[in-house]
Write an enzyme that holds these catalytic residues in place. Structure first.
Site, PDB file in Angstrom:
ATOM      1  N   ASN B  73       0.822  -1.211   0.000  1.00 34.19           N
ATOM      2  CA  ASN B  73       0.000   0.000   0.000  1.00 34.19           C
ATOM      3  C   ASN B  73       0.847   1.248   0.000  1.00 34.19           C
ATOM      4  OD1 ASN B  73      -0.315   1.790   2.662  1.00 34.19           O
ATOM      5  ND2 ASN B  73       0.323  -0.266   3.249  1.00 34.19           N
ATOM      6  N   ASN B 131       3.709   5.677  15.695  1.00 31.70           N
ATOM      7  CA  ASN B 131       3.945   5.091  14.376  1.00 31.70           C
ATOM      8  C   ASN B 131       5.299   5.544  13.841  1.00 31.70           C
ATOM      9  OD1 ASN B 131       4.055   4.376  11.704  1.00 31.70           O
ATOM     10  ND2 ASN B 131       1.989   5.082  11.182  1.00 31.70           N
ATOM     11  N   CYS B 134       5.871   3.716   9.087  1.00 30.51           N
ATOM     12  CA  CYS B 134       5.370   3.846   7.722  1.00 30.51           C
ATOM     13  C   CYS B 134       6.526   4.089   6.742  1.00 30.51           C
ATOM     14  CB  CYS B 134       4.371   4.997   7.656  1.00 30.51           C
ATOM     15  SG  CYS B 134       3.613   5.114   6.033  1.00 30.51           S
ATOM     16  N   THR B 200       4.935  -2.162   7.858  1.00 26.29           N
ATOM     17  CA  THR B 200       5.095  -2.770   6.534  1.00 26.29           C
ATOM     18  C   THR B 200       6.548  -2.699   6.031  1.00 26.29           C
ATOM     19  OG1 THR B 200       4.450  -0.673   5.557  1.00 26.29           O
ATOM     20  CG2 THR B 200       2.720  -2.313   5.852  1.00 26.29           C
ATOM     21  N   CYS B 342       3.932 -38.254  -8.072  1.00 31.99           N
ATOM     22  CA  CYS B 342       4.183 -37.038  -8.848  1.00 31.99           C
ATOM     23  C   CYS B 342       5.669 -36.861  -9.120  1.00 31.99           C
ATOM     24  CB  CYS B 342       3.649 -35.818  -8.116  1.00 31.99           C
ATOM     25  SG  CYS B 342       4.529 -35.453  -6.586  1.00 31.99           S
ATOM     26  N   CYS B 345       9.396 -34.937  -5.439  1.00 31.57           N
ATOM     27  CA  CYS B 345      10.464 -35.127  -4.453  1.00 31.57           C
ATOM     28  C   CYS B 345      11.740 -35.561  -5.176  1.00 31.57           C
ATOM     29  CB  CYS B 345      10.065 -36.174  -3.419  1.00 31.57           C
ATOM     30  SG  CYS B 345       9.638 -37.774  -4.137  1.00 31.57           S
ATOM     31  N   CYS B 349      15.165 -33.324  -5.211  1.00 27.73           N
ATOM     32  CA  CYS B 349      16.403 -33.818  -4.615  1.00 27.73           C
ATOM     33  C   CYS B 349      17.488 -33.988  -5.679  1.00 27.73           C
ATOM     34  CB  CYS B 349      16.153 -35.144  -3.896  1.00 27.73           C
ATOM     35  SG  CYS B 349      17.590 -35.706  -2.969  1.00 27.73           S
ATOM     36  N   CYS B 377      17.837 -32.870   4.570  1.00 25.48           N
ATOM     37  CA  CYS B 377      17.617 -31.426   4.415  1.00 25.48           C
ATOM     38  C   CYS B 377      16.147 -31.028   4.503  1.00 25.48           C
ATOM     39  CB  CYS B 377      18.201 -30.943   3.092  1.00 25.48           C
ATOM     40  SG  CYS B 377      17.272 -31.471   1.636  1.00 25.48           S
ATOM     41  N   CYS B 380      12.502 -32.636   0.159  1.00 22.63           N
ATOM     42  CA  CYS B 380      11.481 -33.504  -0.439  1.00 22.63           C
ATOM     43  C   CYS B 380      10.184 -33.462   0.359  1.00 22.63           C
ATOM     44  CB  CYS B 380      11.984 -34.932  -0.567  1.00 22.63           C
ATOM     45  SG  CYS B 380      12.556 -35.627   0.997  1.00 22.63           S
TER      46      CYS B 380
HETATM   47  C1  LIG Z   1      -3.510   0.119   3.660  1.00 23.96           C
HETATM   48  C2  LIG Z   1      -2.693   0.084   4.884  1.00 23.96           C
HETATM   49  C3  LIG Z   1      -2.576   1.218   5.675  1.00 23.96           C
HETATM   50  C4  LIG Z   1      -1.815   1.186   6.819  1.00 23.96           C
HETATM   51  N1  LIG Z   1      -1.771   2.303   7.585  1.00 23.96           N
HETATM   52  C5  LIG Z   1      -1.073   2.291   8.741  1.00 23.96           C
HETATM   53  C6  LIG Z   1      -1.082   3.397   9.593  1.00 23.96           C
HETATM   54  O1  LIG Z   1      -1.739   4.403   9.338  1.00 23.96           O
HETATM   55  N2  LIG Z   1      -0.383   3.349  10.738  1.00 23.96           N
HETATM   56  C7  LIG Z   1       0.340   2.231  11.076  1.00 23.96           C
HETATM   57  O2  LIG Z   1       0.945   2.228  12.149  1.00 23.96           O
HETATM   58  N3  LIG Z   1       0.358   1.148  10.294  1.00 23.96           N
HETATM   59  C8  LIG Z   1      -0.331   1.150   9.134  1.00 23.96           C
HETATM   60  N4  LIG Z   1      -0.353   0.022   8.355  1.00 23.96           N
HETATM   61  C9  LIG Z   1       0.416  -1.162   8.767  1.00 23.96           C
HETATM   62  C10 LIG Z   1      -0.423  -2.157   9.558  1.00 23.96           C
HETATM   63  O3  LIG Z   1      -0.873  -1.592  10.757  1.00 23.96           O
HETATM   64  C11 LIG Z   1       0.374  -3.423   9.903  1.00 23.96           C
HETATM   65  O4  LIG Z   1       1.476  -3.083  10.690  1.00 23.96           O
HETATM   66  C12 LIG Z   1       0.850  -4.182   8.692  1.00 23.96           C
HETATM   67  O5  LIG Z   1      -0.105  -4.134   7.676  1.00 23.96           O
HETATM   68  C13 LIG Z   1       1.210  -5.643   8.995  1.00 23.96           C
HETATM   69  O6  LIG Z   1       0.108  -6.391   9.428  1.00 23.96           O
HETATM   70  P1  LIG Z   1      -0.733  -7.384   8.447  1.00 23.96           P
HETATM   71  O7  LIG Z   1       0.229  -8.322   7.821  1.00 23.96           O
HETATM   72  O8  LIG Z   1      -1.733  -8.029   9.347  1.00 23.96           O
HETATM   73  O9  LIG Z   1      -1.388  -6.511   7.435  1.00 23.96           O
HETATM   74  C14 LIG Z   1      -1.121   0.020   7.197  1.00 23.96           C
HETATM   75  C15 LIG Z   1      -1.240  -1.107   6.405  1.00 23.96           C
HETATM   76  C16 LIG Z   1      -2.019  -1.108   5.274  1.00 23.96           C
HETATM   77  C17 LIG Z   1      -2.168  -2.329   4.462  1.00 23.96           C
HETATM   78  S1  SF4 Z   2       6.606 -39.069  -2.159  1.00 24.74           S
HETATM   79 FE1  SF4 Z   2       7.415 -37.976  -3.939  1.00 24.74          FE
HETATM   80  S2  SF4 Z   2       6.356 -38.896  -5.677  1.00 24.74           S
HETATM   81 FE2  SF4 Z   2       5.231 -39.486  -3.868  1.00 24.74          FE
HETATM   82  S3  SF4 Z   2       3.627 -37.915  -3.676  1.00 24.74           S
HETATM   83 FE3  SF4 Z   2       5.332 -37.218  -2.405  1.00 24.74          FE
HETATM   84  S4  SF4 Z   2       6.547 -35.917  -3.775  1.00 24.74           S
HETATM   85 FE4  SF4 Z   2       5.151 -37.092  -5.101  1.00 24.74          FE
END
Ligand SMILES: Cc1cc2nc3c(=O)[nH]c(=O)nc-3n(C[C@H](O)[C@H](O)[C@H](O)COP(=O)(O)O)c2cc1C
Ligand code: SF4
Ligand SMILES: Cc1cc2nc3c(=O)[nH]c(=O)nc-3n(C[C@H](O)[C@H](O)[C@H](O)COP(=O)(O)OP(=O)(O)OC[C@H]3O[C@@H](n4cnc5c(N)ncnc54)[C@H](O)[C@@H]3O)c2cc1C
Ligand code: SF4
Ligand code: SF4
Lengths: 440, 438
Positions: B73, B131, B134, B200, B342, B345, B349, B377, B380
């Protein structure tokens, strides 16, 4: 035909009647629940007669709160598990899912619902809070979806509840009537056992209420009585030959099928009379029991059948053949059924007419009448103050109460025959009505 | 029944779910609707200097059929008059005395800070959030993240606010910084009562490749925005963990929270409560219906009777890399019953890891793990589309624990690539030219 071999063992029966909505596994439930959009004012919820918060319960599955999901479902519908499998979702929730608008497969709401509630039942989860006992007692006649739902809700409100059931098992037509490929007996009964344990109402089986004496006892012993008695036997057509062996009523036959599975006898050439959902079920079931040919005969054209399209498709899918614009005039045979004599019909204006001289015979060795169930008029006539409409349906007010009596009613006996979900909704609503009535 | 009530530095709310300062808290109407739906608190859309907003403010990131895994945003702070906001705060508090209403603020001079703090206190706010986060627009004017990125300036402003504030002060941090602990410490030194994070993350969400301009498009042009939503949660969690481990201030966790499970993760890493923005902008206030029972059921299952009991439960298990057990050994195992063949995996790998999966010839499509080559790791098991189909099974007996730190102390670490003690030595790899026959 002959797609299905006659089942001779429980396993073969299970194979022929394999579940059309099998239980989802975790992967399936996860993927499917991920697709739900969490619509606002969701159309699926509006299309559910019990108004389950569908977007919520699906979201709960998706976030791993399956217990919360079951809680959401049961808060609206005590037959949540059975309904997930037996509801005609195509015309209810899933039919209303917004995905249909763009020809994307709708969310499989029924199967998700069945998945979430299954876990709660298996783990006997405590999802319900019961109000403290309020000292009042309610009697319920009939342990079908209406009766059991009413019982659960009343227990939640603090009432003592006794159910009197004519048969040996609970759930009414859910276990005795619904087609076996929709739900297995065991699954229906598991949910009933779970509810009985959770809510602690008492059920007395094999105890039909069938005399004025019985009714008087209930009236004396209880503060209110709920009638969830459903419908009666298949109605009589009044045709010559109707009492031949192997000319049977659909509901009676299906009950036998559900109770005794492969051990019952189905003819080789079966003619089903009727165009409703029960007729479709009877046709499908006959085919799956190994009948060589199944003919579905109906008085009018296919588009006028009462059955849902998908039910007709199911019957056609297993080989049943439609025979339309025909009316049976006689069941033929000597001891046992050997055929049916039909006459052809046409619709003139609004009127159905037989076409003179159009009679013909079809050979068969079994006739299944799926032409509607009788209402329980004799039973109801024993109760003073009961009102019925012309069709024999019990008349109730908006609270579920019958006139100014202490009787309440819901389910098939009131709506004339609908679905499990309607009976579940009406039973629950009537419990609230009883609560209002007694707390006034 | 577990107790969901929450207390952040003295700010009490019936549950730990707050709305973050953003469009969902733009008005008294929205905040009341949210409280009515079940939210426990709300941080009002930031109040401060007068601003003007552009039209066309958001850009979204979709992943396949999942919409809005990230949101960008370029909106500024509130553009509604301060007086209206104050009146509405007062009205909300009248109807919901037990819910938390926090005023988010952003102004410039000491005098302005003093004045606005008094204003929002008089309106009945339960707390103040500064705040300093921002990352677009406001920072160009020396506010928002421009403050959050300068710990000294941040500390000074917190001090100004504390000179007059009688209600708790939360300092909201920007993630657009290399070490989040520095501004968090500055907040503590300035006498702040709590921190909240994250705001954000500076971002460009994509480019209109036909017209050569990034989103969101404002009359053929664009600017960087702030990124939030589910995609930012891992970044936020790590920052919350760093603050929880290093700074003694209660934390309000923010970033990508959309269900009970996300919130629990924040609590386990030390957050006292959580704030939500994007998920509400996507689905509405109704998502609280899923969050409350989900949290409650989790607490019941785990036997937590209140939020304090679970707070920070995972913190002791987050260590520096050098303190992890090098003797721990897992290998992948495929559940043949679940596998759908499928072979994702296999190719993951084969091309992206350690050539430890082989395909069976002329049998079924279920691949086979070559245990000797598997380094454990997890790749898969992460790509496998089927739940619990590939699991990582422990192979060491758990009796030994040896860390890099211990090896360093014992002078037992490899010093050259040819050293016997080096990790990859002796690990089988195919001949390079084998690739040509594939
Ligand atoms: C459209 C929009 C406007 C926002 N305006 C503010 C604001 O005015 N003040 C603020 O502290 N954070 C603002 N935020 C940030 C949100 O409060 C929040 O920290 C952020 O979106 C992460 O949370 P979420 O993942 O749940 O969206 C805004 C976020 C969005 C999407
Ligand atoms: S084990 Fe391998 S082949 Fe079998 S479903 Fe999972 S990813 Fe697909
Ligand atoms: C063949 C068939 C297939 C169906 N398939 C479906 C389907 O796929 N999906 C779906 O949703 N619905 C289906 N239905 C409809 C559904 O089963 C009913 O709408 C629902 O069961 C009605 O519930 P109820 O409680 O009103 O009555 P019932 O289910 O009929 O229950 C009434 C109960 O009361 C008992 N009882 C009656 N009289 C007395 C008495 N005097 N004393 C004591 N006990 C008494 C009965 O034994 C019975 O147990 C089907 C119905 C039939 C006939
Ligand atoms: S209509 Fe479909 S997509 Fe929307 S909430 Fe209902 S099931 Fe989900
Ligand atoms: S979300 Fe509302 S305000 Fe925004 S563009 Fe759409 S209609 Fe306009």
């Amino acid at each position: 035909m002959g797609e299905f071999k006659r089942p001779e063992t429980e396993q073969e029966f299970a194979d022929n009647f394999s579940q059309i909505k099998p239980l989802m596994n975790e992967t399936e439930a996860y993927y499917e629940s991920s697709r739900c959009l969490f619509c606002y004012d969701a159309p699926c919820q509006k299309a559910c007669p019990t108004a389950i918060d569908i977007p919520l319960f699906i979201r709960q599955i998706n976030s791993g709160d399956v217990t919360g999901s079951a809680e959401t479902i049961y808060a609206s519908n005590y037959f949540g598990n059975a309904c997930g499998k037996v509801c005609p979702t195509e015309v209810l929730c899933e039919g209303a899912c917004v995905y249909n608008e763009q020809n994307v497969k709708p969310i499989e709401i029924g199967r998700l619902q069945n998945f979430a509630t299954k876990q709660a039942i298996e783990e006997n989860k405590n999802l319900f809070s019961l109000a403290p006992e309020n000292g009042k007692k309610i009697a319920i006649v009939g342990a079908g979806p209406a009766g059991v739902s009413c019982a659960c809700e009343l227990r939640a409100l603090g009432y003592e509840v006794d159910i009197f059931e004519a048969k040996a098992k609970p759930s009414g037509l859910t276990v005795h009537g619904v087609a076996p490929y929709k739900i297995e007996n065991e699954e229906v009964l598991d949910e009933m056992e779970y509810l009985e344990k959770q809510f602690g109402y008492r059920v007395t089986y094999n105890s039909p209420i069938n005399s004025e004496e019985d009714l008087r006892k209930l009236e004396e012993g209880y503060d209110a009585i709920f009638l969830g008695i459903g419908l009666g036997n298949t109605s009589v057509l009044g045709l010559p030959g109707e009492d031949l062996d192997n000319c049977v009523g659909a509901t009676e036959l299906i009950e036998e099928l559900r109770m005794n599975h492969h051990q019952i006898k189905i003819g080789n050439k079966v003619v089903v009379l009727g165009g409703g959902n029960t007729a479709m079920d009877a046709a499908s079931e006959s085919a799956r029991m190994g009948a060589e040919s199944v003919i579905l005969s109906y008085r009018r054209g296919p588009e006028e059948m009462g059955a849902y399209d998908f039910e007709y498709d199911l019957a056609k899918g297993v080989g049943a053949q439609g025979l339309f614009n025909v009316q049976p005039v006689e069941i033929l045979g000597n001891g046992g059924v050997e055929g049916v004599r039909f006459t052809r019909t046409e619709v003139v204006g609004n009127e159905l007419r037989e076409i003179p001289g159009s009679e013909f015979e079809i050979q068969c060795d079994m006739v299944i009448k799926a032409t509607g169930q009788l209402k329980q008029k004799d039973f109801l006539n024993m109760i003073a103050g009961v009102e019925m409409d012309d069709g024999g349906r019990i008349s109730i007010d908006s609270s579920g109460r019958i006139g100014s009596t202490k009787y309440f009613a819901g389910g098939d006996a009131v709506n004339g025959g609908a679905e499990v979900v309607n009976a579940a909704a009406e039973g629950k609503e009537a419990a609230q009505g009883i609560h209002q009535y007694l707390m006034e | 029944m577990p107790d969901l009530s929450s207390n952040l530095a003295g700010i009490k709310s019936p549950n730990p779910f707050w709305l973050a300062s953003a469009p969902p808290t733009n008005s008294g109407y929205q905040v009341m609707k949210a409280f009515d739906a079940g939210w426990g608190g709300a941080v009002w859309k930031t109040l401060g200097v007068p601003v003007v907003n552009v039209s066309s403010r958001y850009g979204g990131v979709n992943y396949r059929d999942s919409r809005l895994v990230g949101l960008n945003n370029i909106e500024l702070i509130t553009d509604r008059p301060l007086k209206d906001n104050l009146e509405e705060i007062e009205e909300v508090k009248k109807h919901f005395p037990d819910h938390a209403v926090i005023a988010s603020l952003m102004v410039e001079t000491r005098e302005e800070w003093h004045q606005i703090v008094k204003d929002v206190e008089n309106a009945g706010s339960d707390g103040i959030e500064l705040n300093f986060g921002c990352p677009h627009g406001m920072c160009e004017r020396g506010m928002g993240s421009a403050v959050g990125q300068e710990p000294k300036v941040l500390k000074t402003i917190v001090e100004w606010v504390k000179e007059v504030a009688s209600i708790p002060v939360i300092v909201k941090l920007t993630p657009n910084i290399s070490d989040i602990v520095e501004p968090a410490r500055a907040a503590k030194e300035g006498n702040g009562d709590a921190i909240s994070l994250i705001n954000t993350i500076q971002s460009l969400v994509g480019v209109d490749i036909d017209n050569f301009v990034p989103y969101p498009v404002v009359d053929g042009e664009s600017t960087n925005g702030g990124y939030c939503g589910p995609a930012v949660k891992p970044i936020a969690l790590n920052m919350v963990k760093n603050c929880a481990q290093n700074v003694d201030l209660p934390i309000s966790g923010i970033g990508g929270i959309e269900n009970w499970r996300d919130a629990v993760e924040y609590f386990l890493l030390g957050a006292t409560n959580v704030q939500v923005c994007t998920a509400v902008m996507h689905f509405g206030f109704g998502i609280i219906r899923e969050m409350l029972p989900g949290l409650e059921n989790y607490m019941k299952e785990k036997g937590f009777s209140n939020l304090e009991e679970m707070k920070g439960k995972a913190l002791d298990n987050v260590k520096t890399w050098e303190n992890l057990n090098l003797k721990y050994k897992v290998v992948a195992e495929i559940d043949e019953e679940k596998c759908v063949g499928c072979q994702l995996c296999y190719i993951a790998c084969e091309d992206g890891a350690h050539q430890a999966i082989r395909l069976k010839e002329n049998e079924n499509r279920v691949p086979e793990i070559i245990e000797e080559n598997c380094v454990g790791c997890n790749l898969c098991s992460i790509v496998c589309p089927i739940e619990d189909c590939i699991t990582m099974e422990r192979r060491d007996d758990g009796s030994e624990n040896l860390t890099w730190a211990q090896r360093t102390d014992a002078n037992d670490i490899p010093t050259t690539f040819n050293d016997e003690k080096a990790g990859g030595i002796g690990h089988w790899v195919p001949k390079p030219t084998d690739a040509l026959r594939k």
